[in-house]
Design a protein around this motif. Structure first.
Motif, mmCIF file in Angstrom:
data_model
loop_
_atom_site.group_PDB
_atom_site.id
_atom_site.type_symbol
_atom_site.label_atom_id
_atom_site.label_comp_id
_atom_site.label_asym_id
_atom_site.label_seq_id
_atom_site.Cartn_x
_atom_site.Cartn_y
_atom_site.Cartn_z
ATOM 1 N N GLU A 4 -46.352 -29.382 -10.181
ATOM 2 C CA GLU A 4 -46.498 -27.853 -10.469
ATOM 3 C C GLU A 4 -48.440 -27.532 -11.310
ATOM 4 O O GLU A 4 -48.241 -26.947 -10.623
ATOM 5 N N ASN A 5 -48.049 -29.363 -11.846
ATOM 6 C CA ASN A 5 -49.792 -29.429 -13.140
ATOM 7 C C ASN A 5 -50.637 -29.679 -11.433
ATOM 8 O O ASN A 5 -51.653 -29.720 -12.674
ATOM 9 N N GLU A 6 -50.326 -29.683 -10.338
ATOM 10 C CA GLU A 6 -51.512 -30.043 -9.968
ATOM 11 C C GLU A 6 -53.212 -29.188 -10.399
ATOM 12 O O GLU A 6 -52.786 -27.814 -10.000
ATOM 13 N N GLN A 7 -53.967 -29.631 -10.022
ATOM 14 C CA GLN A 7 -55.305 -28.189 -10.965
ATOM 15 C C GLN A 7 -55.984 -28.395 -9.088
ATOM 16 O O GLN A 7 -56.969 -29.509 -8.394
ATOM 17 N N GLN A 8 -56.899 -27.667 -9.020
ATOM 18 C CA GLN A 8 -58.044 -26.992 -8.192
ATOM 19 C C GLN A 8 -58.925 -27.870 -9.082
ATOM 20 O O GLN A 8 -59.173 -28.521 -9.761
ATOM 21 N N ALA A 9 -60.515 -28.218 -7.596
ATOM 22 C CA ALA A 9 -61.050 -28.619 -7.964
ATOM 23 C C ALA A 9 -62.686 -28.332 -8.327
ATOM 24 O O ALA A 9 -62.462 -27.136 -7.030
ATOM 25 N N LEU A 330 -38.791 -17.152 -13.229
ATOM 26 C CA LEU A 330 -38.548 -18.914 -13.151
ATOM 27 C C LEU A 330 -36.677 -18.461 -13.181
ATOM 28 O O LEU A 330 -35.972 -19.785 -13.264
ATOM 29 N N SER A 331 -36.246 -18.056 -13.603
ATOM 30 C CA SER A 331 -34.616 -17.149 -14.385
ATOM 31 C C SER A 331 -33.912 -17.504 -12.274
ATOM 32 O O SER A 331 -33.345 -17.994 -12.855
ATOM 33 N N ALA A 332 -34.829 -17.274 -11.665
ATOM 34 C CA ALA A 332 -34.712 -17.058 -9.984
ATOM 35 C C ALA A 332 -33.746 -18.128 -9.666
ATOM 36 O O ALA A 332 -32.738 -18.679 -8.329
ATOM 37 N N MET A 333 -34.469 -19.460 -10.035
ATOM 38 C CA MET A 333 -34.696 -21.050 -9.862
ATOM 39 C C MET A 333 -33.341 -21.701 -10.376
ATOM 40 O O MET A 333 -33.271 -21.275 -11.544
ATOM 41 N N VAL A 339 -39.713 -27.187 -9.772
ATOM 42 C CA VAL A 339 -40.961 -25.652 -10.461
ATOM 43 C C VAL A 339 -41.077 -24.961 -11.714
ATOM 44 O O VAL A 339 -41.591 -24.878 -12.201
ATOM 45 N N ARG A 340 -39.744 -24.790 -12.239
ATOM 46 C CA ARG A 340 -39.440 -24.101 -13.604
ATOM 47 C C ARG A 340 -38.958 -24.837 -14.685
ATOM 48 O O ARG A 340 -40.125 -24.290 -15.618
ATOM 49 N N LEU A 341 -39.019 -26.368 -14.316
ATOM 50 C CA LEU A 341 -39.379 -26.976 -15.121
ATOM 51 C C LEU A 341 -40.655 -27.777 -15.782
ATOM 52 O O LEU A 341 -41.280 -27.375 -16.774
ATOM 53 N N ALA A 342 -41.507 -27.627 -14.407
ATOM 54 C CA ALA A 342 -42.898 -27.927 -14.439
ATOM 55 C C ALA A 342 -43.983 -26.924 -15.028
ATOM 56 O O ALA A 342 -45.439 -27.062 -15.190
ATOM 57 N N HIS A 343 -43.632 -25.504 -14.296
ATOM 58 C CA HIS A 343 -44.367 -24.591 -15.032
ATOM 59 C C HIS A 343 -45.179 -24.043 -15.245
ATOM 60 O O HIS A 343 -44.533 -24.233 -17.176
ATOM 61 N N PRO A 344 -46.411 -23.516 -15.998
ATOM 62 C CA PRO A 344 -46.854 -23.411 -16.961
ATOM 63 C C PRO A 344 -45.910 -22.557 -18.312
ATOM 64 O O PRO A 344 -46.383 -22.675 -19.124
ATOM 65 N N ASP A 345 -45.104 -21.406 -17.864
ATOM 66 C CA ASP A 345 -45.160 -20.449 -18.654
ATOM 67 C C ASP A 345 -43.700 -21.638 -19.010
ATOM 68 O O ASP A 345 -43.401 -20.620 -20.176
ATOM 69 N N SER A 346 -43.093 -22.183 -18.978
ATOM 70 C CA SER A 346 -41.799 -23.557 -19.377
ATOM 71 C C SER A 346 -42.714 -23.965 -20.468
ATOM 72 O O SER A 346 -41.516 -25.212 -20.849
ATOM 73 N N ASN A 347 -43.715 -24.576 -20.636
ATOM 74 C CA ASN A 347 -44.531 -25.163 -21.343
ATOM 75 C C ASN A 347 -45.838 -24.922 -21.918
ATOM 76 O O ASN A 347 -46.757 -25.495 -22.263
#
Length: 430
Positions: A4-9, A330-333, A339-347
């Motif tokens: 999920e944290n794959e960065q644009q360039a 995220l609560s729906a996952m 995705v739920r664990l790696a998403h910025p909103d969870s970190n």
């Protein structure tokens, strides 16, 4: 595996080097396009197509990524299609010999990324001497080649020995990565004193670059391990189609845009005061070879696959949404979905810049594909980014049922070479 944290360039900064003497690979293509026949006795034209005399000239393509700039290219540069990554061991204890090699590497890198041959070229020497360039990229354009260098912890101290007087300059952020839960690391796919990341749209151009640097470094460095990659798993712009990994799912939707200089400064580039001055403008790279158990994954139900990621497979939409880029609930996952664990909103907003590639390297000897993801993540401070994120994923991610981390390395990538005459590592060795 931080999908999920794959960065644009974005493109690297910096101006182009002045042309050097020697044959330009782009010139070869230009000649072929103008109808000039170059036979087997001359320079090859693998990528060239002869145009009819009355055909309109094609608009020139910008196939070069500037080598010089504030930051190294190949970090925030738009992600190319192919990768050849190599980690080297320094086999000399002569500091001057190492510095000389780094200077020669820099000159060669500036030439190759500009579509030119190394030194006197593949044929521009006396027949009794080896050519300066190995020649397999003759006739090929630069193909957006970038070369990025990094220095590993063992360059600063190895087996308790300060080989090059660099121990005091090791950044605190260049930590020895901890062993994460589930790691099955192989020594011959891990570590290294120096790394070179070669990215290009043509695999032969990327391989040519690594081969020539290894040749120049003979007697000073040995290749410790290397990895070829294809099928980039990084999205280059916010509105482009997100690539899929070998599991068939789209990677890295919710990331800062590569054109977002403020976010890059916050998450990627080392700032003044972060550590030693020589790393200001640089970044820290984590490389992980992640084996996917493809055969097990392919027998999993579609529902299980989607639950593993928390996204639909066909569209990539987060659960409960319609489109890939819809804001996720995220609560729906599932609680253990990737995705739920790696998403910025969870970190707490944690993000990394990711340039991942798929790989297949034959079989494992047991009738299974040796395939997976070669994970490359850049960040401002690995202690505050990859380490906490991977600790969390290794402990809880449902994706761990199908993946194993088998290779690992960590490197400090210095700032860019700002102008001709400067060289890779000058801020460290100077």
């Amino acid at each position: 595996m931080d999908v999920e944290n794959e960065q644009q360039a974005v493109s690297a900064d910096g101006g182009a080097e002045k042309p050097r003497a020697g044959l330009s690979r782009r010139a070869v293509i230009g000649w072929a396009g103008a109808g000039v026949a170059i036979g087997a006795a001359g320079v090859g034209t693998v990528a060239a197509a002869t145009m009819a005399d009355d055909a309109p000239a094609a608009a020139p393509q910008n196939l070069d990524v500037p080598f010089y700039g504030e930051h190294q290219s190949g970090i925030s540069t738009p992600v190319q299609d192919r990768l050849h990554f190599a980690a080297f061991d320094v086999i000399t204890e002569d500091r001057d010999a190492l510095i000389k090699m780094l200077k020669e590497w820099t000159k060669a890198a500036a030439s190759i990324t500009g579509g030119r041959e190394v030194g006197g070229g593949a044929v521009g020497v006396v027949p009794q001497s080896p050519p300066d360039d190995t020649g397999e990229a003759l006739g090929l354009p630069a193909s957006r080649l970038t070369l990025t260098i990094g220095f590993g912890p063992t360059l600063f101290e190895k087996d308790g020995k300060d080989r090059f007087g660099l121990k005091a300059k090791r950044p605190e952020a260049l930590v020895d990565l901890p062993k994460f839960k589930g790691d099955r690391l192989e020594a011959n796919r891990s570590g290294g004193d120096i790394c070179i990341q070669a990215c290009a749209d043509d695999p032969q151009v990327a391989v040519h670059a690594i081969r020539n640097l290894a040749r120049i470094g003979m007697g000073v460095v040995n290749v410790r391990w290397s990895q070829l990659g294809f099928g980039k798993t990084s999205s280059t712009t916010p509105d482009s189609q997100t690539p899929r990994n070998l599991m068939g799912f789209k990677d890295g939707t919710h990331n800062i845009a590569g054109t977002d200089a403020d976010s890059l400064a916050r998450h990627v580039w080392a700032a003044p005061g972060d550590g030693p001055d020589w790393m200001t403008g640089g970044s820290y790279l984590v490389a992980r070879r992640i084996r996917m158990t493809i055969e097990t994954w392919d027998r999993a139900s579609l529902q299980d696959q989607e639950d593993t990621f928390g996204r639909t497979k066909i569209e990539g939409a987060p659960y409960g949404k319609q489109k890939e880029r819809d804001a996720p609930d995220l609560s729906a996952m599932p609680a253990d979905s990737h995705v739920r664990l790696a998403h910025p909103d969870s970190n707490n907003g944690l993000m990394i810049l990711r340039r991942g590639y798929s790989f297949t390297d034959g079989t494992d000897g047991l009738g299974r594909l040796d395939a997976g993801l070669f994970f490359l993540a850049y960040q401002r401070d690995t202690r505050k980014a990859f380490v906490p994120l991977q600790t969390k994923l290794a402990a809880n991610d449902k994706l761990n049922e199908y993946i194993t981390h088998v290779g690992s390395a960590h490197f400090a990538c210095p700032p860019g070479v700002r102008k001709p005459g400067e060289w890779w590592g000058q801020t460290l060795f100077g």
